[in-house]
Design an enzyme around this catalytic site. Structure first.
Site, PDB file in Angstrom:
ATOM      1  CE  LYS A 180      30.146 -22.757 -10.591  1.00  0.00           C
ATOM      2  NZ  LYS A 180      29.771 -22.872 -11.984  1.00  0.00           N
TER       3      LYS A 180
HETATM    4  C1  LIG Z   1      29.991 -23.594 -13.297  1.00  0.00           C
HETATM    5  C2  LIG Z   1      30.845 -23.200 -14.417  1.00  0.00           C
HETATM    6  C3  LIG Z   1      30.413 -23.247 -15.748  1.00  0.00           C
HETATM    7  C4  LIG Z   1      29.112 -23.871 -16.157  1.00  0.00           C
HETATM    8  O1  LIG Z   1      28.001 -23.376 -15.519  1.00  0.00           O
HETATM    9  P1  LIG Z   1      26.664 -24.279 -15.417  1.00  0.00           P
HETATM   10  O2  LIG Z   1      25.680 -23.322 -14.860  1.00  0.00           O
HETATM   11  O3  LIG Z   1      26.972 -25.416 -14.508  1.00  0.00           O
HETATM   12  O4  LIG Z   1      26.324 -24.727 -16.795  1.00  0.00           O
HETATM   13  C5  LIG Z   1      31.263 -22.758 -16.724  1.00  0.00           C
HETATM   14  N1  LIG Z   1      32.481 -22.271 -16.436  1.00  0.00           N
HETATM   15  C6  LIG Z   1      32.941 -22.237 -15.173  1.00  0.00           C
HETATM   16  C7  LIG Z   1      34.301 -21.666 -14.912  1.00  0.00           C
HETATM   17  C8  LIG Z   1      32.151 -22.710 -14.133  1.00  0.00           C
HETATM   18  O5  LIG Z   1      32.640 -22.700 -12.881  1.00  0.00           O
END
Ligand SMILES: *Cc1c(COP(=O)(O)O)cnc(C)c1O
Length: 378
Positions: A180
């Site tokens: 991210k």
């Molecule tokens: C990455 C992501 C999540 C989950 O996040 P984590 O930190 O991996 O638990 C949820 N929704 C979306 C759209 C994501 O891209």
């Protein structure tokens, strides 16, 4: 292989983590609240609660909204499965509403069609880093008295009509997974303007206990009460130290993501068969992903073959996402399946996510473009 995404961690980040490892607080300490404050300032929210992952943040948001058995939550299928799972964790029913053909964002018209007297919330997903149509979704949520939650795991730094994502919905969720915009290893946060909801989120991240260890320590008290069922969704102090230094770099990260996306835009404007997902004029796109549709009619291209060819040439493309309602768990438990969201299902056959991350060099971007051009001219 050029990956589709990758973290950017430098010496300044490493030093910040080491400093905390030498301090008294490994888990919930001063860095957690400092990070929460920094995120609030950045997105323009009044409260933020940091937790152990984006998934934990979504779960906490569903708790804070008050989702319970039988409650319906409307969400798009073009997302990571954790968005829908968070509803199921609370015993709720995920109701899939189809996306807009051009942007792959939740279609407000489809949302309206799915509202029933059991609807408690809408989860908007800012797919790829582009904010949803918040004006329309807000209007629908208000008219039906349901909560509007944003899964903005792709959209830290994105803007809608000049306002940062994080201040637009009743609660907004971000993830700090390494792919991210910024990372804490694993981590997530919920921003909100509602102090009562913030309190519930804090309770939920710490077993449903009303005060945390640090507060009790400072008050010299052993007494605590568990007032509801919660989880251990705490994030550590050293993770938040990393979050703080990463957040300072975010404007540069966003700038670089934008530059790369602009290079792609320019290259694909003249490349038949490759159509980038549309960008609305009223947004600042945070470009977590650069998604293109591979036109199945043009030059006899097939997405699956194109995907394999690119991988063989060292281009780490990916597909975001398999529509959530097509996963076996949802088919079996909620009787979903093909035909429920045709726009998302058709898009799934055609989409590709190209490599895009702040540490990506211009030569890497050129390699992606040239490789695609070559494969398409064969
Ligand atoms: C990455 C992501 C999540 C989950 O996040 P984590 O930190 O991996 O638990 C949820 N929704 C979306 C759209 C994501 O891209």
């Amino acid at each position: 292989m050029i990956p589709y995404s990758r973290q950017f961690v430098d010496e300044d980040d490493i030093q910040a983590v080491i400093e905390v490892l030498r301090s008294d607080w490994l888990t919930t300490g001063p860095k957690v609240s400092e990070f929460e404050g920094a995120v609030c300032d950045f997105v323009g929210a009044t409260h933020a609660v940091a937790v152990s992952s984006g998934t934990a943040a979504l779960h906490a948001a569903m708790y804070a909204v008050g989702i319970g058995p039988g409650d319906e939550v409307i969400l798009p299928p073009v997302t990571f499965c954790a968005t829908a799972n968070s509803v199921v964790f609370q015993g709720g029913i995920p109701v899939f509403a189809d996306v807009d053909h051009d942007t792959l964002l939740l279609d407000p018209v489809k949302v309206e069609e799915k509202i029933t007297e059991r609807t408690k919330a809408i989860i908007a997903v800012d797919f790829a880093g582009q904010p949803c149509d918040y004006d329309k979704l807000r209007e629908i949520a208000n008219r039906h008295s349901v909560a509007l939650v944003a899964d903005a795991c792709h959209a830290l730094g994105a803007e809608y009509e000049g306002h940062r994502v994080g201040s637009l919905a009743d609660m907004t969720v971000f993830s700090f997974h390494p792919v991210k915009h910024i990372t804490t290893g694993e981590g997530g946060i919920i921003t909100t303007g509602d102090p009562e909801r913030a309190k519930r989120l804090r309770l939920f991240r710490n077993h449903g206990i009303a005060t945390d260890f640090r507060e009790r320590e400072s008050q010299g008290s052993w007494f605590y009460e568990m007032v509801d069922l919660g989880y251990n969704y705490r994030i550590t102090d050293f993770q938040c130290a990393l979050g703080i230094t990463q957040l300072r770099k975010l404007p540069k990260f966003l700038e670089r993501r934008y530059e790369i996306a602009a290079r792609y835009d320019e290259a694909f404007a003249g490349l038949p068969g490759i159509n980038p997902i549309a960008v609305r004029p009223d947004v600042f796109h945070a470009y977590h992903l650069y998604v293109v549709r591979v036109d199945p009619g043009a030059l006899g291209i097939d997405r699956a073959a194109f995907f394999t060819n690119l991988r063989e040439k060292g281009i780490g493309v990916n597909v975001h996402y398999i529509p959530v309602h097509l996963h076996p768990f949802y088919r079996e438990k909620f009787l979903t399946g093909p035909g429920l969201c045709p726009v998302a299902e058709t898009a799934y056959e055609q989409i590709l996510s190209l490599p895009l991350f702040p540490g990506m060099h211009d030569e890497d971007v050129d390699k992606v473009i040239k490789t695609m051009q070559r494969l398409l001219s064969q």
